[in-house]
Design an enzyme around this catalytic site. Structure first.
Site, PDB file in Angstrom:
ATOM      1  N   LYS A 124       1.126  -1.327   0.183  1.00 51.28           N
ATOM      2  CA  LYS A 124      -0.022   0.200   0.281  1.00 51.28           C
ATOM      3  C   LYS A 124       0.742   1.767  -0.266  1.00 51.28           C
ATOM      4  O   LYS A 124       0.641   2.777  -0.608  1.00 51.28           O
ATOM      5  CB  LYS A 124      -0.864  -0.072   0.533  1.00 51.28           C
ATOM      6  CG  LYS A 124      -1.979  -0.979   1.335  1.00 51.28           C
ATOM      7  CD  LYS A 124      -2.608  -1.449   0.453  1.00 51.28           C
ATOM      8  CE  LYS A 124      -3.386  -2.116   0.377  1.00 51.28           C
ATOM      9  NZ  LYS A 124      -4.759  -2.982  -0.492  1.00 51.28           N
TER      10      LYS A 124
HETATM   11  C1  LIG Z   1      -1.330  -7.634   2.499  1.00 51.59           C
HETATM   12  C2  LIG Z   1      -1.767  -7.324   1.303  1.00 51.59           C
HETATM   13  N1  LIG Z   1      -2.005  -8.391   0.166  1.00 51.59           N
HETATM   14  C3  LIG Z   1      -2.904  -8.356  -0.526  1.00 51.59           C
HETATM   15  C4  LIG Z   1      -3.833  -7.659  -0.714  1.00 51.59           C
HETATM   16  C5  LIG Z   1      -5.286  -7.697  -1.563  1.00 51.59           C
HETATM   17  O1  LIG Z   1      -4.985  -6.432  -2.697  1.00 51.59           O
HETATM   18  P1  LIG Z   1      -6.246  -5.765  -3.169  1.00 51.59           P
HETATM   19  O2  LIG Z   1      -7.013  -5.196  -2.405  1.00 51.59           O
HETATM   20  O3  LIG Z   1      -5.839  -4.337  -3.420  1.00 51.59           O
HETATM   21  O4  LIG Z   1      -6.867  -6.565  -4.260  1.00 51.59           O
HETATM   22  C6  LIG Z   1      -4.170  -6.371   0.431  1.00 51.59           C
HETATM   23  C7  LIG Z   1      -5.295  -6.119   0.585  1.00 51.59           C
HETATM   24  O5  LIG Z   1      -5.796  -4.976   0.153  1.00 51.59           O
HETATM   25  C8  LIG Z   1      -3.496  -6.196   1.588  1.00 51.59           C
HETATM   26  O6  LIG Z   1      -2.677  -6.094   1.936  1.00 51.59           O
HETATM   27  N1  LIG Z   2      -5.927  -4.851   2.475  1.00 52.68           N
HETATM   28  C1  LIG Z   2      -6.800  -3.217   2.246  1.00 52.68           C
HETATM   29  C2  LIG Z   2      -8.210  -3.301   1.491  1.00 52.68           C
HETATM   30  C3  LIG Z   2      -8.905  -2.164   1.514  1.00 52.68           C
HETATM   31  O1  LIG Z   2      -7.775  -2.260   0.281  1.00 52.68           O
HETATM   32  P1  LIG Z   2      -7.574  -0.991  -0.841  1.00 52.68           P
HETATM   33  O2  LIG Z   2      -6.651  -1.259  -1.565  1.00 52.68           O
HETATM   34  O3  LIG Z   2      -9.232  -0.723  -1.472  1.00 52.68           O
HETATM   35  O4  LIG Z   2      -7.263   0.126  -0.142  1.00 52.68           O
HETATM   36  C4  LIG Z   2      -6.023  -3.223   3.319  1.00 52.68           C
HETATM   37  O5  LIG Z   2      -5.117  -3.654   3.531  1.00 52.68           O
HETATM   38  O6  LIG Z   2      -6.948  -2.229   3.910  1.00 52.68           O
END
Ligand SMILES: Cc1ncc(COP(=O)(O)O)c(C=O)c1O
Ligand SMILES: N[C@@H](CCOP(=O)(O)O)C(=O)O
Length: 480
Positions: A124
């Site tokens: 993120k």
């Molecule tokens: C460590 C981790 N892996 C994978 C994901 C999944 O990614 P996305 O929500 O973009 O599909 C998340 C949260 O979004 C995450 O925090």
């Molecule tokens: N896995 C995410 C969930 C939120 O996802 P986002 O990419 O829409 O911000 C988290 O860790 O909070």
């Protein structure tokens, strides 16, 4: 570049928006998600020229395709100060932090694309650090302030709070699922004592927290009056920033732009893999996008069957890859918009079903007949798979991976093809999920010196029921 909502009616499509107009707000007023009016398509010459760029210059090149209302010199300065070796410093032995997202080969044809070397140890940070800089830039130009309302299952929250802490004119209200994150994730967020950070734990799961964000954003008066902004991947800027590392990973894994690679993506809210899908539409030679879920397999079910069936809170499992405990993937709407030929009327009809607590079945429609064009395959993983993959990766390659990356590796193994490198996106570092690492390996993961003992720091959080009115009341109270 102009942006349209996935649900735009004929009337609203006449009023497309610029990047800076959609940057702060997140959801479109009609409840849809913004996408570029047309996806930029790269020429071969451009792709060749991008191959040798550094991460900040590549970021500038990619973002310039989506942003034409920030002067080029300013955007270049923003990417230069965002993507530095100092910010993405938690790289493992032998990795090069100046690469920002180094590629680590596990064996010929299989690599990890390291995305979790930033300040909060999850992918993120890759987009959130940029958002922090863009928000600051635009707010200062306009002389405005913003109150960000977000939802997290564990990683978006800390990434947003670290990116925004101490920033003038920015306050963060972050909803998290009470008791469902790891101790480390909780400590990362709740131990922050900055005056502009407000943590709210809701007695529910991530989907319910995300629904509250959407409900508050859907109240146009409240949104305007309290200047509510978004940092979840409903915000297009998050997705655009995530497109960059697909290009970087591709160039690092190949010698020429005639080659193809596949990416395996641990998925929950569909933001990360949506960026890969956009990169592919732009012309990046991606063979396959491998979508990996945990036991919450809503997205896997769709790609296998054409049925999208968001689960209720009661049907959503609490797992050892908790950041992917998501049963209603908000970004999925961006993909469906493409799948149904960018027809907003179809999207409106499908999401009327989703918003009514149902789902939809495209299996017998012409839309699902063309799913192969988009190059997705999928699979899911269980706790036992996760443990086995963490052990195998440690024993075979001497590399410790977190539980989400393990889900990606497990599903990737079923979809490898001779001659096509498989790049698995490493989405978090093992220390964030220490208990499962100890269960799998019998030892604790390494942690950066700055994060030693954070679980022991005093924490600050308000616990609320899943109640839109209560969240609004807290925001109003905090803003005085
Ligand atoms: C460590 C981790 N892996 C994978 C994901 C999944 O990614 P996305 O929500 O973009 O599909 C998340 C949260 O979004 C995450 O925090
Ligand atoms: N896995 C995410 C969930 C939120 O996802 P986002 O990419 O829409 O911000 C988290 O860790 O909070």
């Amino acid at each position: 570049m102009r942006y349209l909502s996935t649900r735009a009616s004929a009337a609203s499509s006449a009023s497309s928006k610029s990047f800076c107009e959609i940057l702060l707000g997140g959801l479109a007023p009609d409840g849809g998600l913004y996408l570029p009016e047309t996806t930029p398509r790269l020429t071969r010459a451009e792709l060749d020229a991008w191959r040798t760029l550094s991460y900040p210059d590549l970021a500038f090149a990619v973002l310039s395709k989506f942003i034409d209302d920030i002067p080029a010199d300013d955007l270049k300065a923003i990417t230069a100060r965002t993507y530095t070796a100092e910010t993405y410093a938690y790289v493992r032995d032998g990795g090069d932090a100046s690469e920002v997202t180094p590629l680590r080969w596990l064996e010929p044809g299989l690599a990890l694309l390291e995305l979790s070397n930033g300040p909060t140890l999850a992918f993120k940070d890759m987009a959130m650090q940029l958002l922090g800089a863009l928000f600051e830039y635009v707010l200062e130009k306009r002389g405005e302030e913003i109150n960000i309302l977000g939802a997290t299952s564990g990683d978006t929250g800390s990434a947003a709070e670290y990116a925004m802490r101490g920033k003038r004119g920015v306050r963060v209200f972050m909803l998290s699922p009470h008791g469902r994150m790891s101790d480390f994730q909780r400590a990362q967020m709740y131990s922050l004592q900055d005056e502009n950070i407000v943590n709210i734990a809701v007695r529910g799961n991530f989907d319910e927290a995300q629904d509250i964000v959407k409900a508050v954003s859907g109240d146009a008066d409240f949104k305007a009056r309290y200047r509510i902004g978004a940092v979840n991947s409903i915000n297009w800027a998050r997705v655009a920033a995530q497109v960059i590392y697909y290009f970087k990973g591709y160039f690092a894994a190949t010698k020429s732009n005639d080659e193809k690679v596949s990416f395996a993506v641990p998925s929950g809210n569909f933001g990360n893999i949506c960026a890969g899908h956009i990169a592919r539409l732009m012309g990046l030679p991606i063979d396959t996008l491998v979508l990996a879920t945990n036991e919450n397999d809503v997205l896997d079910e769709f790609f296998r069957t054409g049925v999208y069936r968001p689960r209720s809170a009661a049907e959503t499992h609490t797992t050892s890859s908790p950041s992917m405990d998501i049963s209603k993937a908000s970004n999925f709407e961006r993909f469906i918009y493409e799948l149904v030929g960018r027809d907003p009327a179809v999207v409106r009809a499908l999401w009327a079903e989703v918003d009514a607590g149902r789902g939809f079945d495209l299996s017998q429609t012409p839309y699902f007949q063309r799913i192969a064009e988009f190059g997705f395959v999928s699979g899911s993983s269980t706790h036992a798979d996760r443990l086995a993959t963490i052990r195998k990766t440690w024993e075979q390659y001497g590399v410790m991976v977190d539980t989400h990356t393990a889900d990606g590796l497990k599903v990737a193994a079923a979809h490898r093809q001779a001659g096509v490198p498989m790049l698995v996106l490493e989405t978090a570092q093992p220390v964030k999920f220490e208990a499962t690492i100890v269960e799998a390996l019998g030892c604790t993961p390494p942690r950066p010196a700055a994060l030693q003992g954070i679980e022991q720091l005093p924490q600050r959080v308000t616990v609320l029921d899943v109640d839109v009115a209560a969240v609004k009341a807290l925001i109003v109270e905090q803003l005085g």
